[in-house]
Design a protein around this motif. Structure first.
Motif, short mmCIF file in Angstrom:
data_model
loop_
_atom_site.label_atom_id
_atom_site.label_comp_id
_atom_site.label_asym_id
_atom_site.label_seq_id
_atom_site.Cartn_x
_atom_site.Cartn_y
_atom_site.Cartn_z
N GLY A 194 79.22 -6.06 2.79
CA GLY A 194 79.93 -6.45 1.84
C GLY A 194 81.48 -7.05 2.04
N LEU A 198 88.77 -9.66 -2.57
CA LEU A 198 89.86 -8.44 -2.58
C LEU A 198 91.47 -8.45 -1.52
CD1 LEU A 198 87.54 -5.45 -3.16
CD2 LEU A 198 89.16 -5.88 -4.88
N ILE A 241 84.92 -11.21 -8.67
CA ILE A 241 84.92 -9.76 -8.25
C ILE A 241 86.53 -10.71 -8.65
CG2 ILE A 241 87.17 -9.21 -6.05
CD1 ILE A 241 84.58 -7.65 -5.87
N TYR A 291 86.16 -4.98 -8.72
CA TYR A 291 85.37 -4.07 -7.95
C TYR A 291 85.59 -2.66 -8.31
CZ TYR A 291 84.04 -2.45 -2.91
OH TYR A 291 83.49 -0.88 -2.51
N TYR A 292 84.29 -2.37 -9.65
CA TYR A 292 84.47 -1.12 -9.57
C TYR A 292 83.02 -0.39 -8.77
CZ TYR A 292 88.14 -2.65 -12.77
OH TYR A 292 88.99 -2.90 -13.15
N PRO A 293 82.63 0.12 -7.99
CA PRO A 293 80.97 0.26 -6.83
C PRO A 293 81.14 1.38 -7.74
CG PRO A 293 83.18 0.19 -5.97
CD PRO A 293 83.71 -0.45 -6.54
N ARG A 348 82.90 -9.38 -0.21
CA ARG A 348 83.33 -8.00 -1.81
C ARG A 348 84.70 -8.16 -1.32
NH1 ARG A 348 79.01 -4.30 -2.10
NH2 ARG A 348 77.70 -5.91 -0.29
N ILE A 357 90.39 1.14 -1.69
CA ILE A 357 89.15 0.38 -1.95
C ILE A 357 88.20 1.52 -1.88
CG2 ILE A 357 89.58 -1.99 -1.94
CD1 ILE A 357 87.47 -1.83 0.05
N GLU A 410 77.57 -1.59 -6.19
CA GLU A 410 77.79 -2.37 -5.43
C GLU A 410 79.43 -1.59 -4.31
OE1 GLU A 410 78.90 -6.26 -7.08
OE2 GLU A 410 76.38 -6.80 -7.89
N TYR A 411 78.96 -0.92 -3.46
CA TYR A 411 80.03 -0.30 -2.57
C TYR A 411 80.31 -1.23 -1.68
CZ TYR A 411 81.04 4.21 -5.70
OH TYR A 411 81.10 4.91 -6.39
#
Length: 217
Positions: free
Chosen positions: A131, A138, A105, A110-112, A134, A148, A117-118
């Motif tokens: 998640g 964040l 990260i 974080y670019y789902p 993640r 997000i 990778e949501y």
């Protein structure tokens, strides 16, 4: 035709592709997927996300993300996370997983919408189904006051929402009331330790009954 393609056709929900999700997570929720109705992409304030853990009575309850065992580990308090029995990435230790996700990260972001990778939520509830690492990473890097992107799995008839006692605890969370405050309230009302033990015993018996009921279903 590959197995993923067969599963996609069986589930038959627009935008859902088996290849986009962690296979262990999908295995854990495999019995749910027959009732999957739709997917919805959403945005949520990071501080509004909830995580599930056990309270002092061993009931599964929800707490805000800032109480996450993963976030505690990132802040140097790893005891709770080290004791946790994880189901994903079983080839890694709990510590390794925290470090690996955090570094990913921190370095990549974080670019789902790019890597799929949501962070996953169920229905309209804000607890994390998948998640937590993640989300905690964040939160550690940017705090809770950012929005997000998440994906919501909607199931028929709102299936797989939390049980009533968890929903009740969410109600308390929204009003900044926690178990410690409730116990302080009991203490201030001069209820003795014997009575408190009786309350705990009642809760434990109820928990055993609930477990037996679930096995009978």
């Amino acid at each position: 035709m590959q197995l993923n393609d067969i599963l996609d056709k069986l589930i038959n929900v627009d935008g859902f592709y088996v290849k986009d999700y962690n296979p262990i997570f999908l295995s854990n929720i495999s019995r749910y997927l027959i009732n999957l109705k739709k997917l919805n992409f959403d945005e949520i304030l990071l501080s509004d996300l909830l995580i599930q853990k056990d309270n002092i009575f061993r009931f599964p309850v929800f707490r805000k993300l800032k109480h996450s065992r993963v976030l505690k580990a990132l802040n140097g308090y790893a005891q709770e996370n080290d004791r946790y029995i994880q189901e994903n990435l079983i080839d890694k230790t709990n510590e390794d997983r925290v470090i690996d996700v955090f570094n990913n990260i921190k370095e990549i972001g974080y670019y789902p919408n790019i890597n799929n990778e949501y962070i996953i939520l169920f229905n309209d509830k804000d607890y994390i189904a998948d998640g937590q690492h993640r989300a905690a990473s964040l939160y550690y890097l940017y705090g809770g006051d950012i929005k997000i992107k998440v994906i919501r799995f909607y199931f028929k008839n709102d299936l797989y929402n939390p049980k009533w006692y968890s929903n009740l605890h969410v109600w308390f969370i929204r009003r900044k009331v926690n178990t410690l405050i409730l116990l302080k309230f009991i203490y201030k009302r001069r209820l003795n330790a014997v009575f408190i033990c009786k309350i705990k015993t009642i809760f434990m018996k109820f928990r055993i009954c609930m477990s037996d009921f679930k096995r009978m279903k």
